[in-house]
Motif scaffolding. Structure first.
Motif, PDB file in Angstrom:
ATOM      1  N   PHE A  27       4.219   6.589 -15.949  1.00  0.00           N
ATOM      2  CA  PHE A  27       4.252   5.174 -15.576  1.00  0.00           C
ATOM      3  C   PHE A  27       4.283   4.252 -16.795  1.00  0.00           C
ATOM      4  O   PHE A  27       3.465   4.366 -17.699  1.00  0.00           O
ATOM      5  CB  PHE A  27       3.040   4.814 -14.712  1.00  0.00           C
ATOM      6  CG  PHE A  27       3.092   3.390 -14.233  1.00  0.00           C
ATOM      7  CD1 PHE A  27       3.746   3.080 -13.061  1.00  0.00           C
ATOM      8  CD2 PHE A  27       2.535   2.362 -14.977  1.00  0.00           C
ATOM      9  CE1 PHE A  27       3.835   1.763 -12.627  1.00  0.00           C
ATOM     10  CE2 PHE A  27       2.619   1.050 -14.556  1.00  0.00           C
ATOM     11  CZ  PHE A  27       3.267   0.748 -13.380  1.00  0.00           C
ATOM     12  N   PHE A  72       2.206 -12.751 -14.303  1.00  0.00           N
ATOM     13  CA  PHE A  72       3.226 -11.732 -14.065  1.00  0.00           C
ATOM     14  C   PHE A  72       3.187 -11.243 -12.627  1.00  0.00           C
ATOM     15  O   PHE A  72       2.273 -11.555 -11.876  1.00  0.00           O
ATOM     16  CB  PHE A  72       3.082 -10.573 -15.063  1.00  0.00           C
ATOM     17  CG  PHE A  72       1.855  -9.718 -14.900  1.00  0.00           C
ATOM     18  CD1 PHE A  72       0.646 -10.061 -15.483  1.00  0.00           C
ATOM     19  CD2 PHE A  72       1.913  -8.539 -14.174  1.00  0.00           C
ATOM     20  CE1 PHE A  72      -0.485  -9.255 -15.348  1.00  0.00           C
ATOM     21  CE2 PHE A  72       0.790  -7.718 -14.038  1.00  0.00           C
ATOM     22  CZ  PHE A  72      -0.408  -8.084 -14.626  1.00  0.00           C
ATOM     23  N   GLY A  74       4.263  -7.495 -10.275  1.00  0.00           N
ATOM     24  CA  GLY A  74       4.684  -6.095 -10.324  1.00  0.00           C
ATOM     25  C   GLY A  74       5.370  -5.819  -9.003  1.00  0.00           C
ATOM     26  O   GLY A  74       4.759  -5.992  -7.945  1.00  0.00           O
ATOM     27  N   TYR A 138      10.224   0.055 -11.151  1.00  0.00           N
ATOM     28  CA  TYR A 138       9.163  -0.964 -11.225  1.00  0.00           C
ATOM     29  C   TYR A 138       9.754  -2.186 -11.927  1.00  0.00           C
ATOM     30  O   TYR A 138      10.400  -2.068 -12.977  1.00  0.00           O
ATOM     31  CB  TYR A 138       7.980  -0.401 -12.024  1.00  0.00           C
ATOM     32  CG  TYR A 138       6.747  -1.281 -11.973  1.00  0.00           C
ATOM     33  CD1 TYR A 138       5.814  -1.135 -10.948  1.00  0.00           C
ATOM     34  CD2 TYR A 138       6.515  -2.252 -12.933  1.00  0.00           C
ATOM     35  CE1 TYR A 138       4.677  -1.928 -10.894  1.00  0.00           C
ATOM     36  CE2 TYR A 138       5.384  -3.052 -12.886  1.00  0.00           C
ATOM     37  CZ  TYR A 138       4.471  -2.882 -11.861  1.00  0.00           C
ATOM     38  OH  TYR A 138       3.348  -3.672 -11.814  1.00  0.00           O
ATOM     39  N   ARG A 140       9.104  -6.003 -13.537  1.00  0.00           N
ATOM     40  CA  ARG A 140       8.025  -6.828 -14.101  1.00  0.00           C
ATOM     41  C   ARG A 140       8.567  -8.223 -14.476  1.00  0.00           C
ATOM     42  O   ARG A 140       9.036  -8.438 -15.587  1.00  0.00           O
ATOM     43  CB  ARG A 140       7.468  -6.103 -15.326  1.00  0.00           C
ATOM     44  CG  ARG A 140       6.400  -6.838 -16.135  1.00  0.00           C
ATOM     45  CD  ARG A 140       5.260  -7.345 -15.323  1.00  0.00           C
ATOM     46  NE  ARG A 140       4.439  -6.362 -14.640  1.00  0.00           N
ATOM     47  CZ  ARG A 140       3.451  -5.649 -15.175  1.00  0.00           C
ATOM     48  NH1 ARG A 140       3.149  -5.771 -16.441  1.00  0.00           N
ATOM     49  NH2 ARG A 140       2.742  -4.819 -14.427  1.00  0.00           N
ATOM     50  N   TYR A 170       1.721   6.918  -9.800  1.00  0.00           N
ATOM     51  CA  TYR A 170       0.906   6.314 -10.868  1.00  0.00           C
ATOM     52  C   TYR A 170      -0.396   7.091 -11.113  1.00  0.00           C
ATOM     53  O   TYR A 170      -0.557   7.740 -12.129  1.00  0.00           O
ATOM     54  CB  TYR A 170       0.610   4.876 -10.450  1.00  0.00           C
ATOM     55  CG  TYR A 170      -0.058   3.988 -11.477  1.00  0.00           C
ATOM     56  CD1 TYR A 170       0.503   3.801 -12.738  1.00  0.00           C
ATOM     57  CD2 TYR A 170      -1.221   3.306 -11.162  1.00  0.00           C
ATOM     58  CE1 TYR A 170      -0.091   2.965 -13.660  1.00  0.00           C
ATOM     59  CE2 TYR A 170      -1.822   2.452 -12.077  1.00  0.00           C
ATOM     60  CZ  TYR A 170      -1.260   2.287 -13.318  1.00  0.00           C
ATOM     61  OH  TYR A 170      -1.855   1.447 -14.226  1.00  0.00           O
ATOM     62  N   LYS A 195      -2.387 -13.697 -10.658  1.00  0.00           N
ATOM     63  CA  LYS A 195      -2.041 -12.495 -11.420  1.00  0.00           C
ATOM     64  C   LYS A 195      -1.750 -12.931 -12.856  1.00  0.00           C
ATOM     65  O   LYS A 195      -0.608 -13.022 -13.294  1.00  0.00           O
ATOM     66  CB  LYS A 195      -0.838 -11.793 -10.779  1.00  0.00           C
ATOM     67  CG  LYS A 195      -0.782 -10.307 -11.115  1.00  0.00           C
ATOM     68  CD  LYS A 195       0.109  -9.569 -10.144  1.00  0.00           C
ATOM     69  CE  LYS A 195       0.327  -8.136 -10.568  1.00  0.00           C
ATOM     70  NZ  LYS A 195      -0.868  -7.287 -10.489  1.00  0.00           N
ATOM     71  N   TYR A 200      -6.641  -8.940 -16.638  1.00  0.00           N
ATOM     72  CA  TYR A 200      -6.505  -7.509 -16.953  1.00  0.00           C
ATOM     73  C   TYR A 200      -7.172  -7.211 -18.294  1.00  0.00           C
ATOM     74  O   TYR A 200      -7.921  -6.241 -18.425  1.00  0.00           O
ATOM     75  CB  TYR A 200      -5.018  -7.109 -16.937  1.00  0.00           C
ATOM     76  CG  TYR A 200      -4.467  -7.242 -15.530  1.00  0.00           C
ATOM     77  CD1 TYR A 200      -4.400  -6.147 -14.681  1.00  0.00           C
ATOM     78  CD2 TYR A 200      -4.094  -8.483 -15.014  1.00  0.00           C
ATOM     79  CE1 TYR A 200      -3.958  -6.278 -13.370  1.00  0.00           C
ATOM     80  CE2 TYR A 200      -3.656  -8.627 -13.705  1.00  0.00           C
ATOM     81  CZ  TYR A 200      -3.589  -7.517 -12.895  1.00  0.00           C
ATOM     82  OH  TYR A 200      -3.168  -7.645 -11.593  1.00  0.00           O
ATOM     83  N   THR A 234      -7.502  -2.032 -10.994  1.00  0.00           N
ATOM     84  CA  THR A 234      -6.455  -3.058 -10.869  1.00  0.00           C
ATOM     85  C   THR A 234      -5.894  -3.083  -9.453  1.00  0.00           C
ATOM     86  O   THR A 234      -4.773  -3.536  -9.238  1.00  0.00           O
ATOM     87  CB  THR A 234      -5.312  -2.779 -11.872  1.00  0.00           C
ATOM     88  OG1 THR A 234      -4.769  -1.481 -11.576  1.00  0.00           O
ATOM     89  CG2 THR A 234      -5.774  -2.810 -13.305  1.00  0.00           C
ATOM     90  N   GLY A 300      -2.187  -0.672  -4.550  1.00  0.00           N
ATOM     91  CA  GLY A 300      -1.542  -1.583  -5.491  1.00  0.00           C
ATOM     92  C   GLY A 300      -0.076  -1.211  -5.592  1.00  0.00           C
ATOM     93  O   GLY A 300       0.317  -0.111  -5.177  1.00  0.00           O
ATOM     94  N   THR A 301       0.708  -2.106  -6.134  1.00  0.00           N
ATOM     95  CA  THR A 301       2.144  -1.830  -6.218  1.00  0.00           C
ATOM     96  C   THR A 301       2.404  -0.593  -7.065  1.00  0.00           C
ATOM     97  O   THR A 301       3.184   0.285  -6.693  1.00  0.00           O
ATOM     98  CB  THR A 301       2.883  -3.044  -6.806  1.00  0.00           C
ATOM     99  OG1 THR A 301       2.656  -4.152  -5.941  1.00  0.00           O
ATOM    100  CG2 THR A 301       4.380  -2.786  -6.921  1.00  0.00           C
ATOM    101  N   ALA A 302       1.730  -0.520  -8.199  1.00  0.00           N
ATOM    102  CA  ALA A 302       1.994   0.598  -9.107  1.00  0.00           C
ATOM    103  C   ALA A 302       1.570   1.919  -8.475  1.00  0.00           C
ATOM    104  O   ALA A 302       2.352   2.859  -8.368  1.00  0.00           O
ATOM    105  CB  ALA A 302       1.254   0.371 -10.418  1.00  0.00           C
TER     106      ALA A 302
HETATM  107  C1  COI Z   1       0.444  -3.212  -9.960  1.00  0.00           C
HETATM  108  O1  COI Z   1      -0.174  -2.477  -9.210  1.00  0.00           O
HETATM  109  O2  COI Z   1       1.657  -3.407  -9.866  1.00  0.00           O
HETATM  110  C2  COI Z   1      -0.235  -3.935 -11.009  1.00  0.00           C
HETATM  111  O3  COI Z   1       0.172  -5.000 -11.333  1.00  0.00           O
HETATM  112  C3  COI Z   1      -1.390  -3.278 -11.631  1.00  0.00           C
HETATM  113  C4  COI Z   1      -1.153  -2.806 -13.030  1.00  0.00           C
HETATM  114  C5  COI Z   1       0.041  -1.966 -13.240  1.00  0.00           C
HETATM  115  C6  COI Z   1      -1.231  -3.933 -13.999  1.00  0.00           C
END
Ligand code: COI
Length: 356
Positions: A27, A72, A74, A138, A140, A170, A195, A200, A234, A300-302
């Motif tokens: 990741f 930001f 994600g 992904y 950003r 992830y 966000k 973070y 996160t 979470g997205t990641a």
């Molecule tokens: C996500 O889950 O996409 C996040 O933003 C958490 C992390 C990767 C910063």
């Protein structure tokens, strides 16, 4: 050079893609060929430019470096079963991006500007979207105060950049988490629901202390004596207690997670009872004692979903039942993955197709 209606595209000469194994990327370590840049100057967002991914020049006096006006998102794009490429829940990400920008005094951006930028960039790098299950591109998007000035003030110039990178799953192993009773991620009235980058950075120190104690991450609380749970690392956090999916209700100290929202929507659709409410450490201890704390997991997205195997509260460890294939978390995750790739109906119009 290609010019779409408003976006200029300078394509890379030699793609880096042939050197990448799309199905085996840790990741956050591989970046796609292009990025999109749009500047805010003279009170307006300027037309976006897509160019080969690369370093940018900034002033050491750039305001974001000193006062932290940075937000930001994600997001993810998926390869659908029919070969098309789609971006997941673009509008909800845009709404959250706007709220984060407003909280950090960053000037608003129209949906058209964001939407066109996202679609154009993902289309240009569509070949970077991995096809294997659980993998995705992904994305950003972020904005920062780019004005060169060290006086403390709201900036008048900003940079909006989007880049992307292929990712696989992830977090892999079930997590050991510690209810954090000293440090806080966010306070009421603070920036917890935005966000922004500082949320973070501020979490790194308590998280590193927890790791030294043998935990993977912390369960953040509201700092009250009840230790009401807010987030996990996160991610947002959800529990299965006595066959009910329970998650802390949103507040200005909790991020309005898009995966959290997707999980709640899918759970309801699957006939699972959902409660968004306060959940204190005592309730977790009591539910564990009664044998009705069935599951705990982050979303979470990641990560999409990260099951929790152990929760430590005030120095005592509470082990959860072993994670099985029929866990609610995994069933909802599978439905979510299916919707994203077109294997289950997209009832809520979550997918935006960018390339057929
Ligand atoms: C996500 O889950 O996409 C996040 O933003 C958490 C992390 C990767 C910063």
């Amino acid at each position: 050079m290609i010019a779409t209606e408003n976006i200029t595209i300078n394509k890379i000469k030699n793609s880096r893609l042939p050197k990448v194994d799309l199905n085996n990327v840790p990741f956050g370590s591989v970046l796609s060929d292009h990025m999109l840049v749009s500047n805010y100057i003279n009170g307006e967002w300027q037309p976006s430019v897509i160019e080969p991914f690369g370093d940018i020049t900034i002033s050491p006096a750039m305001l974001a470096l000193h006062y932290g006006q940075i937000v930001f998102e994600g997001m993810k794009a998926f390869k659908m079963k029919d070969g098309s490429v789609s971006i997941f829940r673009m509008e909800k990400h845009y709404d959250r991006f706007c709220k984060s920008m407003e909280r950090m005094c960053i000037p608003p951006m129209s949906y058209e500007h964001f939407n066109e930028a996202m679609k154009a960039l993902v289309k240009v790098d569509a070949a970077w979207v991995p096809g294997s299950e659980g993998s995705s591109l992904y994305i950003r998007p972020f904005v920062f105060a780019s004005e060169e000035r060290f006086g403390v003030k709201v900036a008048e110039e900003y940079k909006f950049i989007i880049f992307s990178g292929p990712v696989g799953p992830y977090y892999s192993n079930p997590l050991k988490v510690k209810v954090e009773d000293k440090y806080r991620r966010a306070a009421s009235g603070g920036t917890g629901s935005a966000k922004c980058a500082g949320n973070y950075g501020g979490a790194f120190y308590p998280s590193s202390l927890a790791r030294k104690q043998g935990f993977d991450q912390v369960l953040w609380t509201d700092g009250s004596s009840e230790l009401n749970i807010e987030e996990s690392g996160t991610m947002n956090v959800l529990f299965m207690i006595n066959n009910v999916l329970v998650t802390p209700s949103l507040s200005d100290s909790i991020l309005d997670g898009i995966t959290r929202d997707s999980f709640i929507t899918i759970a309801k659709d699957m006939g699972i009872k959902v409660e968004e409410r306060k959940i204190g450490a005592d309730e977790l201890i009591s539910a564990h004692g009664k044998g009705i704390l069935q599951e705990a997991f982050g979303t979470g997205t990641a990560a999409v979903v990260a099951p929790i195997q152990l929760i430590s509260i005030k120095g005592k460890d509470y082990t959860l039942p072993a994670i099985k294939d029929d866990n609610v978390a995994l069933k909802i995750k599978q439905r979510l993955l299916d919707i994203r790739v077109g294997a289950a109906p997209d009832k809520n119009n979550w997918n935006t197709i960018v390339k057929q």
